[in-house]
Design a protein around this motif. Structure first.
Motif, mmCIF file in Angstrom:
data_model
loop_
_atom_site.group_PDB
_atom_site.id
_atom_site.type_symbol
_atom_site.label_atom_id
_atom_site.label_comp_id
_atom_site.label_asym_id
_atom_site.label_seq_id
_atom_site.Cartn_x
_atom_site.Cartn_y
_atom_site.Cartn_z
ATOM 1 N N PRO A 7 24.822 -1.731 10.866
ATOM 2 C CA PRO A 7 25.977 -0.760 11.844
ATOM 3 C C PRO A 7 26.099 -2.076 13.009
ATOM 4 C CG PRO A 7 24.258 0.131 11.035
ATOM 5 C CD PRO A 7 23.626 -1.279 10.916
ATOM 6 N N GLU A 10 28.016 1.704 17.959
ATOM 7 C CA GLU A 10 28.843 2.969 17.943
ATOM 8 C C GLU A 10 29.457 2.958 20.248
ATOM 9 O OE1 GLU A 10 27.848 6.446 17.384
ATOM 10 O OE2 GLU A 10 27.827 6.100 15.257
ATOM 11 N N PRO A 183 31.105 5.142 6.469
ATOM 12 C CA PRO A 183 29.758 4.632 7.193
ATOM 13 C C PRO A 183 28.912 3.935 6.820
ATOM 14 C CG PRO A 183 31.238 6.386 7.998
ATOM 15 C CD PRO A 183 31.568 6.392 6.518
ATOM 16 N N TYR A 184 28.143 3.195 7.138
ATOM 17 C CA TYR A 184 27.085 2.689 6.458
ATOM 18 C C TYR A 184 25.729 3.401 6.709
ATOM 19 C CZ TYR A 184 23.229 -0.686 6.246
ATOM 20 O OH TYR A 184 22.026 -1.621 5.406
ATOM 21 N N SER A 185 25.751 4.737 7.871
ATOM 22 C CA SER A 185 24.606 5.833 8.015
ATOM 23 C C SER A 185 24.570 6.357 7.540
ATOM 24 C CB SER A 185 25.336 6.319 9.797
ATOM 25 O OG SER A 185 25.961 6.630 9.255
ATOM 26 N N GLU A 188 22.164 5.097 4.980
ATOM 27 C CA GLU A 188 20.915 5.579 5.881
ATOM 28 C C GLU A 188 19.921 6.409 5.644
ATOM 29 O OE1 GLU A 188 21.698 3.885 9.686
ATOM 30 O OE2 GLU A 188 20.746 1.207 8.842
ATOM 31 N N ALA A 189 20.936 7.324 5.540
ATOM 32 C CA ALA A 189 20.474 8.771 5.608
ATOM 33 C C ALA A 189 19.922 9.549 4.552
ATOM 34 C CB ALA A 189 21.355 10.700 5.935
#
Length: 294
Positions: A7, A10, A183-185, A188-189
């Motif tokens: 990602p 930010e 969102p790629y996060s 990941e989460a």
């Protein structure tokens, strides 16, 4: 070698606010200059639809510009005598099958394009884009030979496969764009919580892709519903033909039954109008498919 795309970091610092541009006098356009062209365009668009309704609803031989007295004899004629009920069922089958196949395959390919980096990825994307410039008529002969070898001529499966193949490039590109907006996060989460890649995709990403999937699937359905060439070339049995080919049978070299043709056109147009009305809502929400409230 396939590597996963990391990602982008930010941005921490916010950009300075730009000064507001002073409104100038010529920026204020009178409303009539907006409504007048739109009204002309709307009139130009609706007149053909009214003309079709006029021929479909007024009695045969009538020259009135108002469909009164109203009759539905033309609809009954095309649905029973002209086998439009069979054509309609075949078109629904081809459209839904094309929708499902295109959506599933485009979803897998779009995820690979959005989340992984591999060799010749740019070349593959360029090939997908260039394939949109190849007309289907150029590939009729090789496709016919392939389906003849597979014993699929005069089968609805040949039309479904051909329609799916021609819809996949654009569908994969669109789906990959929707996935990039997620969102790629979030994935990941889910991995941190113990989910595998497939489970995280199904639980986290797929619900956010619903507007995009509906839009892509709807476009695939509409294209398969309206396409004339593949059904004409690959289907010879009248009981397996679709609505566009059925409309063509209403026209002959000697005469044209305008009332029946108009009624058949309305039967063919109603599902498309309904689907496009449904698309409009999901297209608007689809642009914000990856939005997250933080």
């Amino acid at each position: 070698m396939i590597t996963e795309i990391a990602p982008a970091p930010e941005r921490v610092a916010a950009e300075p606010a730009r000064p507001r541009r002073r409104r100038r006098a010529w920026d204020e356009v009178p409303r009539w200059q907006i409504y007048l062209p739109l009204s002309v365009y709307l009139l130009f668009t609706l007149i053909p639809f009214y003309w079709i309704l006029l021929f479909a609803l007024r009695p045969a031989g009538s020259t009135s510009l108002v469909p009164w007295p109203m009759t539905f004899d033309h609809f009954q004629k095309v649905w029973t005598e002209r086998s439009f009920g069979t054509y309609f069922a075949n078109s629904v089958y081809v459209g839904i099958a094309t929708l499902l196949l295109t959506t599933v395959v485009a979803l897998a390919g779009g995820y690979a394009l959005a989340r992984f980096d591999f060799r010749l990825k740019r070349g593959f994307m360029l090939a997908l884009l260039c394939s949109q410039f190849v007309p289907g008529a150029l590939l009729l002969v090789p496709l016919f030979q392939i389906f003849a070898e597979l014993k699929m001529i005069n089968s609805l499966g040949s039309v479904i496969i051909a329609e799916t193949v021609f819809q996949l490039p654009l569908s994969m590109i669109l789906i990959s764009g929707f996935i990039r907006n997620v969102p790629y996060s979030l994935e990941e989460a889910a991995w941190v919580d113990g989910c595998g890649r497939l489970t995280a995709f199904r639980i986290v990403v797929l619900p956010l892709l619903r507007p995009g999937l509906i839009a892509v699937g709807s476009f695939a359905f509409v294209h398969a519903w309206n396409h004339f060439l593949f059904a004409l070339m690959f289907l010879s049995d009248q009981g397996k033909q679709t609505i566009p080919v059925g409309l063509n049978t209403l026209m002959s070299a000697d005469s044209v039954d305008l009332g029946a043709l108009a009624a058949g056109g309305i039967v063919a147009a109603v599902p498309v109008v309904v689907v496009f009305a449904f698309i409009q809502k999901w297209l608007i929400t689809g642009f914000s498919a990856g939005a997250v409230k933080g």
